[in-house]
Design an enzyme around this catalytic site. Sequence first.
Site, short mmCIF file in Angstrom:
data_model
loop_
_atom_site.label_atom_id
_atom_site.label_comp_id
_atom_site.label_asym_id
_atom_site.label_seq_id
_atom_site.Cartn_x
_atom_site.Cartn_y
_atom_site.Cartn_z
N GLU A 292 -1.26 34.85 24.29
CA GLU A 292 -1.08 33.68 24.68
C GLU A 292 -2.42 32.92 24.89
O GLU A 292 -3.20 33.81 25.21
CB GLU A 292 -0.31 33.56 26.02
CG GLU A 292 1.20 33.81 25.85
CD GLU A 292 1.77 34.66 27.29
OE1 GLU A 292 0.96 34.98 28.21
OE2 GLU A 292 2.84 34.89 26.88
N TYR B 248 -8.47 33.21 16.62
CA TYR B 248 -7.46 34.09 16.25
C TYR B 248 -6.79 33.64 14.86
O TYR B 248 -6.24 34.50 14.44
CB TYR B 248 -6.18 33.63 17.41
CG TYR B 248 -6.72 34.13 18.87
CD1 TYR B 248 -7.48 35.19 18.92
CD2 TYR B 248 -6.63 33.45 19.99
CE1 TYR B 248 -7.92 35.90 20.24
CE2 TYR B 248 -6.83 33.92 21.08
CZ TYR B 248 -7.53 34.91 21.28
OH TYR B 248 -8.09 35.56 22.42
C1 LIG Z 1 -13.34 32.65 21.99
C2 LIG Z 1 -14.39 33.52 21.78
C3 LIG Z 1 -14.01 35.06 22.24
C4 LIG Z 1 -15.02 33.52 20.47
O1 LIG Z 1 -16.12 34.56 20.44
P1 LIG Z 1 -17.27 33.81 19.54
O2 LIG Z 1 -18.11 35.27 19.31
O3 LIG Z 1 -17.88 32.66 19.77
O4 LIG Z 1 -16.61 33.67 18.08
P2 LIG Z 1 -17.07 33.97 16.36
O5 LIG Z 1 -18.58 33.48 16.56
O6 LIG Z 1 -16.86 35.42 16.37
O7 LIG Z 1 -16.08 32.71 15.73
C5 LIG Z 1 -15.23 33.23 14.95
C6 LIG Z 1 -14.13 32.20 14.45
O8 LIG Z 1 -13.84 31.66 15.78
C7 LIG Z 1 -13.77 30.07 15.66
N1 LIG Z 1 -14.62 29.49 16.55
C8 LIG Z 1 -15.63 30.02 17.33
N2 LIG Z 1 -15.99 29.36 18.15
C9 LIG Z 1 -15.43 27.91 17.81
C10 LIG Z 1 -15.68 26.76 18.23
N3 LIG Z 1 -16.53 26.37 19.48
N4 LIG Z 1 -14.91 25.79 18.07
C11 LIG Z 1 -13.83 25.90 16.91
N5 LIG Z 1 -13.69 27.12 16.55
C12 LIG Z 1 -14.44 28.06 16.79
C13 LIG Z 1 -13.94 29.81 14.23
O9 LIG Z 1 -13.11 29.78 13.34
C14 LIG Z 1 -15.16 30.83 13.86
O10 LIG Z 1 -15.18 31.23 12.65
P3 LIG Z 1 -16.29 30.66 11.70
O11 LIG Z 1 -17.43 30.97 12.16
O12 LIG Z 1 -16.09 31.14 10.27
O13 LIG Z 1 -16.06 29.09 11.65
C15 LIG Z 1 -15.58 32.99 22.79
O14 LIG Z 1 -15.74 31.55 22.55
C16 LIG Z 1 -15.20 32.98 24.15
O15 LIG Z 1 -15.64 34.07 24.78
N6 LIG Z 1 -14.54 31.91 24.95
C17 LIG Z 1 -14.57 32.09 26.36
C18 LIG Z 1 -13.32 33.23 26.73
C19 LIG Z 1 -11.86 32.86 25.77
O16 LIG Z 1 -11.53 31.56 25.65
N7 LIG Z 1 -11.28 33.88 25.50
C20 LIG Z 1 -9.79 33.89 24.90
C21 LIG Z 1 -8.79 33.72 25.63
S1 LIG Z 1 -8.80 35.00 26.51
#
Ligand SMILES: CC(C)(COP(=O)(O)OP(=O)(O)OC[C@H]1O[C@@H](n2cnc3c(N)ncnc32)[C@H](O)[C@@H]1OP(=O)(O)O)[C@@H](O)C(=O)NCCC(=O)NCCS
Length: 153
Positions: A99, A111
Site C-alpha cells: 500500500e 514499484y
Molecule cells: C521511494 C524511494 C524508496 C525511491 O528510492 P530511490 O533510490 O530514490 O529510487 P531509484 O533511484 O532507485 O529510482 C527507481 C525508480 O523509481 C522512480 N522514481 C524515483 N524517484 C522518483 C521521483 N522523484 N519521481 C518519480 N519517479 C521516481 C523512477 O521510476 C525510477 O526509475 P528511473 O530512474 O529509471 O526513472 C525514495 O524516494 C524514498 O525513500 N522515499 C521516501 C520514503 C517512501 O516514500 N517510501 C515508500 C513508501 S513506504
Amino acid sequence: MIRYMQKQDVDTVARIEQKVQSHPWTIGQFNDSVESYQSTVIEHQGEVVGFCILQPVVDEANLLLMAIDPKMQGQGLGFRLLEASIELLKNNPVQIFLEVRESNLAAIGLYEKAGFHQIDIRRNYYPKPDGSKENAVIMVKSCSDDFSKLFKM
Ligand SMILES: CC(C)(COP(=O)(O)OP(=O)(O)OC[C@H]1O[C@@H](n2cnc3c(N)ncnc32)[C@H](O)[C@@H]1OP(=O)(O)O)[C@@H](O)C(=O)NCCC(=O)NCCS
C-alpha cells in the site's frame, strides 16, 4: 552492499524513516521487524542509507516499508534494494502486495519499475499532517511473471 538488518542498524534506520515520513515507525517497531520480518539494508561507503521490510505470509508477501536517505535518492539504490530484497524472500511468494500514499509518485514509479501494478484504492486510509486523510493505492507484483520470463530466455 545489501544485507539483513541487525539490531545495531535500528537507530540509523529510524533516523532515515524520520526524515522521510510524516508518521514514522518507532524504534520498537523497527526492533520487532528485525525479529519478525525480512528486513534488509543497503550500505553506501560503509554507511546504511536505506532499508526495506517485507513480511512473508504463507505463499505471499507484503512490502511493509522502505526508504532511501534523501541525500542518496534518485541514484538507483531503491530499485536495487527492492529487487535484491524480493530475491532474498525464502517463501518463494506467488504475489507481493503493498500500500502506498496516492501522492507518493516517486514510490509508485519505483514499484511500477519493479513490476508492481495498481489493483485497488483504499479511500481515506492514511492520516496527513494537517489532520485530513489520503487514499492508499494497493499494488501487487505477480512473481510467476518473473518465472515465465526466465523460461522464455
Ligand atoms: C521511494 C524511494 C524508496 C525511491 O528510492 P530511490 O533510490 O530514490 O529510487 P531509484 O533511484 O532507485 O529510482 C527507481 C525508480 O523509481 C522512480 N522514481 C524515483 N524517484 C522518483 C521521483 N522523484 N519521481 C518519480 N519517479 C521516481 C523512477 O521510476 C525510477 O526509475 P528511473 O530512474 O529509471 O526513472 C525514495 O524516494 C524514498 O525513500 N522515499 C521516501 C520514503 C517512501 O516514500 N517510501 C515508500 C513508501 S513506504
